[in-house]
Design a protein around this motif. Structure first.
Motif, mmCIF file in Angstrom:
data_model
loop_
_atom_site.group_PDB
_atom_site.id
_atom_site.type_symbol
_atom_site.label_atom_id
_atom_site.label_comp_id
_atom_site.label_asym_id
_atom_site.label_seq_id
_atom_site.Cartn_x
_atom_site.Cartn_y
_atom_site.Cartn_z
ATOM 1 N N ARG A 37 0.826 -1.214 0.000
ATOM 2 C CA ARG A 37 0.000 0.000 0.000
ATOM 3 C C ARG A 37 0.859 1.263 0.000
ATOM 4 O O ARG A 37 0.509 2.259 -0.621
ATOM 5 N N ARG A 38 1.967 1.237 0.712
ATOM 6 C CA ARG A 38 2.844 2.413 0.769
ATOM 7 C C ARG A 38 3.452 2.735 -0.599
ATOM 8 O O ARG A 38 3.810 3.874 -0.855
ATOM 9 N N GLY A 45 -1.407 7.650 4.667
ATOM 10 C CA GLY A 45 -0.679 7.133 5.813
ATOM 11 C C GLY A 45 -1.510 7.120 7.081
ATOM 12 O O GLY A 45 -2.063 8.131 7.490
ATOM 13 N N ARG A 46 -1.625 5.956 7.671
ATOM 14 C CA ARG A 46 -2.313 5.806 8.955
ATOM 15 C C ARG A 46 -1.376 5.041 9.885
ATOM 16 O O ARG A 46 -1.685 3.945 10.334
ATOM 17 N N VAL A 50 -1.849 1.435 12.148
ATOM 18 C CA VAL A 50 -1.019 0.263 11.852
ATOM 19 C C VAL A 50 -0.185 -0.115 13.075
ATOM 20 O O VAL A 50 -0.092 -1.279 13.445
ATOM 21 N N ARG A 51 0.406 0.871 13.707
ATOM 22 C CA ARG A 51 1.218 0.625 14.902
ATOM 23 C C ARG A 51 0.368 0.038 16.031
ATOM 24 O O ARG A 51 0.795 -0.898 16.723
ATOM 25 N N ALA A 52 -0.834 0.556 16.211
ATOM 26 C CA ALA A 52 -1.723 0.058 17.268
ATOM 27 C C ALA A 52 -2.152 -1.382 16.991
ATOM 28 O O ALA A 52 -2.200 -2.209 17.916
ATOM 29 N N LEU A 53 -2.463 -1.698 15.737
ATOM 30 C CA LEU A 53 -2.848 -3.067 15.400
ATOM 31 C C LEU A 53 -1.692 -4.041 15.599
ATOM 32 O O LEU A 53 -1.882 -5.146 16.094
#
Length: 83
Positions: A37-38, A45-46, A50-53
């Motif tokens: 995706r990047r 950008g989220r 992403v970091r939380a998941l």
């Protein structure tokens, strides 16, 4: 997590393996998808999500693997050899 409620050393070893390798597989797949995706020009950008998941997956995997390891150790310590 449902394997926590089944008794027996084999189930605890299986639960540990599923928690460990299942979480690794989820993290690998999520990282590959995020990397693809990047590369897109339309990527929004989220990084926080992403970091939380990822953190949530790691925490749940550690809790599940730790619980199964503890249950296996508890079963092992109760063997008649140690009585």
């Amino acid at each position: 997590m449902p394997l926590l409620f089944v008794d027996g050393w084999g189930w605890h070893v299986l639960g540990w393996a599923v928690a460990t390798f299942g979480a690794a597989a989820l993290l690998i797949l999520a990282t590959l998808a995020d990397t693809r995706r990047r590369a897109s020009a339309w990527y929004l950008g989220r990084d926080g999500l992403v970091r939380a998941l990822r953190l949530g997956t790691v925490v749940l995997a550690l809790l599940a693997a730790g619980a199964h390891a503890w249950l296996f150790a508890d079963w092992f310590s109760r063997l008649e050899v140690f009585a």
